[in-house]
Design a protein around this motif. Structure first.
Motif, PDB file in Angstrom:
ATOM      1  N   MET A 235       0.834  -1.175   0.000  1.00  0.00           N
ATOM      2  CA  MET A 235       0.000   0.000   0.000  1.00  0.00           C
ATOM      3  C   MET A 235       0.879   1.239   0.000  1.00  0.00           C
ATOM      4  N   VAL A 236       0.439   2.280  -0.667  1.00  0.00           N
ATOM      5  CA  VAL A 236       1.153   3.536  -0.562  1.00  0.00           C
ATOM      6  C   VAL A 236       0.928   4.088   0.832  1.00  0.00           C
ATOM      7  N   ALA A 237       1.817   4.982   1.263  1.00  0.00           N
ATOM      8  CA  ALA A 237       1.790   5.446   2.652  1.00  0.00           C
ATOM      9  C   ALA A 237       0.445   6.054   3.040  1.00  0.00           C
ATOM     10  N   SER A 238      -0.115   6.915   2.199  1.00  0.00           N
ATOM     11  CA  SER A 238      -1.377   7.552   2.580  1.00  0.00           C
ATOM     12  C   SER A 238      -2.501   6.530   2.688  1.00  0.00           C
ATOM     13  N   THR A 239      -2.527   5.553   1.811  1.00  0.00           N
ATOM     14  CA  THR A 239      -3.548   4.514   1.897  1.00  0.00           C
ATOM     15  C   THR A 239      -3.346   3.687   3.155  1.00  0.00           C
ATOM     16  N   TRP A 240      -2.101   3.369   3.483  1.00  0.00           N
ATOM     17  CA  TRP A 240      -1.813   2.629   4.707  1.00  0.00           C
ATOM     18  C   TRP A 240      -2.299   3.414   5.922  1.00  0.00           C
ATOM     19  N   LEU A 241      -1.957   4.697   5.987  1.00  0.00           N
ATOM     20  CA  LEU A 241      -2.353   5.497   7.152  1.00  0.00           C
ATOM     21  C   LEU A 241      -3.869   5.632   7.245  1.00  0.00           C
ATOM     22  N   ASP A 242      -4.528   5.816   6.105  1.00  0.00           N
ATOM     23  CA  ASP A 242      -5.991   5.897   6.111  1.00  0.00           C
ATOM     24  C   ASP A 242      -6.605   4.586   6.592  1.00  0.00           C
ATOM     25  N   THR A 243      -6.087   3.481   6.077  1.00  0.00           N
ATOM     26  CA  THR A 243      -6.599   2.164   6.468  1.00  0.00           C
ATOM     27  C   THR A 243      -6.335   1.911   7.946  1.00  0.00           C
ATOM     28  N   ARG A 244      -5.133   2.207   8.388  1.00  0.00           N
ATOM     29  CA  ARG A 244      -4.759   2.027   9.797  1.00  0.00           C
ATOM     30  C   ARG A 244      -5.686   2.840  10.703  1.00  0.00           C
ATOM     31  N   ASP A 245      -5.891   4.120  10.351  1.00  0.00           N
ATOM     32  CA  ASP A 245      -6.740   4.982  11.180  1.00  0.00           C
ATOM     33  C   ASP A 245      -8.187   4.494  11.200  1.00  0.00           C
ATOM     34  N   SER A 246      -8.667   4.024  10.060  1.00  0.00           N
ATOM     35  CA  SER A 246     -10.040   3.503  10.009  1.00  0.00           C
ATOM     36  C   SER A 246     -10.183   2.244  10.853  1.00  0.00           C
ATOM     37  N   LEU A 247      -9.199   1.338  10.755  1.00  0.00           N
ATOM     38  CA  LEU A 247      -9.238   0.128  11.582  1.00  0.00           C
ATOM     39  C   LEU A 247      -9.117   0.475  13.057  1.00  0.00           C
ATOM     40  N   ARG A 248      -8.282   1.432  13.382  1.00  0.00           N
ATOM     41  CA  ARG A 248      -8.127   1.862  14.780  1.00  0.00           C
ATOM     42  C   ARG A 248      -9.470   2.332  15.350  1.00  0.00           C
ATOM     43  N   ARG A 249     -10.207   3.100  14.560  1.00  0.00           N
ATOM     44  CA  ARG A 249     -11.526   3.556  15.019  1.00  0.00           C
ATOM     45  C   ARG A 249     -12.445   2.360  15.290  1.00  0.00           C
ATOM     46  N   LEU A 250     -12.410   1.363  14.390  1.00  0.00           N
ATOM     47  CA  LEU A 250     -13.252   0.185  14.595  1.00  0.00           C
ATOM     48  C   LEU A 250     -12.825  -0.586  15.845  1.00  0.00           C
ATOM     49  N   PHE A 251     -11.503  -0.725  16.046  1.00  0.00           N
ATOM     50  CA  PHE A 251     -11.012  -1.422  17.237  1.00  0.00           C
ATOM     51  C   PHE A 251     -11.426  -0.697  18.510  1.00  0.00           C
ATOM     52  N   GLY A 252     -11.654   0.602  18.412  1.00  0.00           N
ATOM     53  CA  GLY A 252     -12.069   1.390  19.570  1.00  0.00           C
ATOM     54  C   GLY A 252     -13.407   0.968  20.137  1.00  0.00           C
ATOM     55  N   ARG A 253     -14.185   0.229  19.386  1.00  0.00           N
ATOM     56  CA  ARG A 253     -15.477  -0.267  19.893  1.00  0.00           C
ATOM     57  C   ARG A 253     -15.291  -1.191  21.086  1.00  0.00           C
ATOM     58  N   SER A 254     -14.112  -1.790  21.190  1.00  0.00           N
ATOM     59  CA  SER A 254     -13.833  -2.718  22.298  1.00  0.00           C
ATOM     60  C   SER A 254     -13.093  -2.039  23.442  1.00  0.00           C
ATOM     61  N   GLY A 255     -12.974  -0.714  23.409  1.00  0.00           N
ATOM     62  CA  GLY A 255     -12.321   0.019  24.483  1.00  0.00           C
ATOM     63  C   GLY A 255     -10.921   0.478  24.094  1.00  0.00           C
ATOM     64  N   LYS A 256     -10.414   1.441  24.828  1.00  0.00           N
ATOM     65  CA  LYS A 256      -9.118   2.057  24.520  1.00  0.00           C
ATOM     66  C   LYS A 256      -7.975   1.055  24.608  1.00  0.00           C
ATOM     67  N   GLU A 257      -7.980   0.204  25.620  1.00  0.00           N
ATOM     68  CA  GLU A 257      -6.897  -0.774  25.781  1.00  0.00           C
ATOM     69  C   GLU A 257      -6.836  -1.725  24.580  1.00  0.00           C
ATOM     70  N   ALA A 258      -7.978  -2.242  24.176  1.00  0.00           N
ATOM     71  CA  ALA A 258      -8.030  -3.141  23.015  1.00  0.00           C
ATOM     72  C   ALA A 258      -7.647  -2.385  21.744  1.00  0.00           C
ATOM     73  N   GLN A 259      -8.097  -1.158  21.630  1.00  0.00           N
ATOM     74  CA  GLN A 259      -7.762  -0.337  20.476  1.00  0.00           C
ATOM     75  C   GLN A 259      -6.248  -0.150  20.355  1.00  0.00           C
ATOM     76  N   ASP A 260      -5.615   0.195  21.463  1.00  0.00           N
ATOM     77  CA  ASP A 260      -4.161   0.391  21.463  1.00  0.00           C
ATOM     78  C   ASP A 260      -3.420  -0.909  21.158  1.00  0.00           C
ATOM     79  N   ARG A 261      -3.866  -2.009  21.761  1.00  0.00           N
ATOM     80  CA  ARG A 261      -3.221  -3.304  21.557  1.00  0.00           C
ATOM     81  C   ARG A 261      -3.326  -3.753  20.099  1.00  0.00           C
ATOM     82  N   GLN A 262      -4.528  -3.634  19.525  1.00  0.00           N
ATOM     83  CA  GLN A 262      -4.733  -4.059  18.135  1.00  0.00           C
ATOM     84  C   GLN A 262      -3.948  -3.165  17.169  1.00  0.00           C
ATOM     85  N   THR A 263      -3.910  -1.873  17.450  1.00  0.00           N
ATOM     86  CA  THR A 263      -3.171  -0.954  16.580  1.00  0.00           C
ATOM     87  C   THR A 263      -1.681  -1.237  16.655  1.00  0.00           C
ATOM     88  N   GLU A 264      -1.185  -1.533  17.848  1.00  0.00           N
ATOM     89  CA  GLU A 264       0.230  -1.883  18.004  1.00  0.00           C
ATOM     90  C   GLU A 264       0.548  -3.161  17.223  1.00  0.00           C
TER      91      GLU A 264
END
Length: 127
Positions: A1-30
């Protein structure tokens, strides 16, 4: 993926992971960041094997997210549709699209399935 697409995808997934709480969001994003680093640093002769392992891992992670929060299904489809890395028609390999799946687990593996120490539980209705 190009960098901007990667960052957009990462940020979108991070928002979805946030449904399970901040700790899960941080862990999944890491995990997502570490897996991207692993893949981009891989030697060319190891890349296909690593891609397969990561694909299996993230299939399980996203299936778990959908099982816990089925309301994110449409948002997840949007994220995946915007990704430049979706398989193109005629691509080599096996692909599975489960659209509208509401009450079941879907696991697809082209070889060994490694859950990273987690469990996969399958229950049929009425049993």
């Amino acid at each position: 993926m190009v960098a901007s697409t990667w960052l957009d995808t990462r940020d979108s997934l991070r928002r979805l992971f946030g449904r399970s709480g901040k700790e899960a969001q941080d862990r999944q994003t890491e995990m997502l960041d570490e897996d991207r680093e692993l893949l981009t640093a891989a030697a060319p002769d190891q890349r296909a094997e690593i891609e397969q392992e990561l694909s299996q891992r993230w299939t399980i992670q996203l299936a778990a997210l959908l099982q816990q929060h089925p309301e994110v299904a449409d948002d997840l489809l949007d994220v995946l549709a915007q990704s430049d890395e979706l398989p193109k028609s005629g691509s080599q390999g096996t692909f599975l699209n489960a659209i509208g799946n509401q009450s079941s687990q879907i696991v697809q593996a082209g070889g060994d399935l490694n859950t990273g120490g987690g469990d996969i539980t399958y229950r049929t209705k009425g049993k």
